[in-house]
Motif scaffolding. Sequence first.
Motif, PDB file in Angstrom:
ATOM      1  N   LEU A 193       5.144   6.122  -1.389  1.00 52.44           N
ATOM      2  CA  LEU A 193       5.818   6.364  -0.105  1.00 52.44           C
ATOM      3  C   LEU A 193       6.849   5.268   0.141  1.00 52.44           C
ATOM      4  N   VAL A 205       0.836  -1.200   0.000  1.00 51.10           N
ATOM      5  CA  VAL A 205       0.000   0.000   0.000  1.00 51.10           C
ATOM      6  C   VAL A 205       0.872   1.251   0.000  1.00 51.10           C
ATOM      7  N   LEU A 206       1.915   1.252   0.814  1.00 52.68           N
ATOM      8  CA  LEU A 206       2.827   2.403   0.864  1.00 52.68           C
ATOM      9  C   LEU A 206       3.513   2.604  -0.478  1.00 52.68           C
ATOM     10  N   SER A 207       3.992   1.527  -1.049  1.00 52.21           N
ATOM     11  CA  SER A 207       4.688   1.591  -2.338  1.00 52.21           C
ATOM     12  C   SER A 207       3.770   2.126  -3.432  1.00 52.21           C
ATOM     13  N   GLU A 208       2.534   1.626  -3.480  1.00 49.33           N
ATOM     14  CA  GLU A 208       1.574   2.085  -4.487  1.00 49.33           C
ATOM     15  C   GLU A 208       1.237   3.560  -4.336  1.00 49.33           C
ATOM     16  N   ALA A 209       1.358   4.084  -3.116  1.00 53.53           N
ATOM     17  CA  ALA A 209       1.098   5.507  -2.870  1.00 53.53           C
ATOM     18  C   ALA A 209       2.343   6.357  -3.091  1.00 53.53           C
ATOM     19  N   GLY A 240      -8.953   7.155   0.852  1.00 47.14           N
ATOM     20  CA  GLY A 240      -9.022   8.412   0.100  1.00 47.14           C
ATOM     21  C   GLY A 240     -10.359   9.088   0.384  1.00 47.14           C
ATOM     22  N   TYR A 251      -6.121   8.173   4.317  1.00 48.87           N
ATOM     23  CA  TYR A 251      -5.554   8.554   3.020  1.00 48.87           C
ATOM     24  C   TYR A 251      -5.186   7.330   2.192  1.00 48.87           C
ATOM     25  N   LEU A 252      -4.462   6.388   2.789  1.00 51.78           N
ATOM     26  CA  LEU A 252      -3.941   5.245   2.036  1.00 51.78           C
ATOM     27  C   LEU A 252      -5.001   4.189   1.713  1.00 51.78           C
TER      28      LEU A 252
END
Length: 141
Positions: free
Chosen positions: A45, A39-43, A90, A86-87
Motif C-alpha cells: 500500500l 507496515v503499509l509498504s510491506e502490504a 491478518g 488486516y495489516l
Amino acid sequence: MKKINQNIGLLILRITVGGLLLFHGIKKVVDGHGFIKKVLSEAGLPEFLWLGVPVAEVLAPILLILGFLTRSASLLIAFTMVMTIYLAFGWSGFELNSFGAFKVELNLFFMLTAISLYFTGPGNISLSEELFHSKTKLKNL
C-alpha cells in the motif's frame, strides 16, 4: 426519563470510545510514523496512507467525544480498525491469545462500538445538537 437515559448512555459510549482510542493516536503521533509507513509498504500500500492514522486516531476520537460529525468519525474509526486488523494481524488475529480472547479483541471493540455510534448518532448531549438543534433540545431530552 427513558430519553435522557439513552442520551446519557450515548454520551458515555462516545467518551469511552473516543477517549480510549485517542491515547493510541497520541502515542503514534509522538513516536512518529515510520513503523506505520513500513507496515503499509510491506502490504503493498502507498506510504502516504499513514496520514489516516492521526486523522482516524486523534481527530475522529475528538469529534466523537464532542458529538460533532459523529457518524463520519465513526465510519472512519471503523474503517481504520478493519485496516489495522488486516495489516497488523491478518486471519491470525482471530486466534485466541493466552487469556482466551481474540488477539484483535481491542480492534473489534473499537470497530463495533464505532459502527454502533454510526447507527445511533451522537444523542442529544452533543455539540452537533447544540449547533444545529438548540431550539428543540430541551423538548427532546
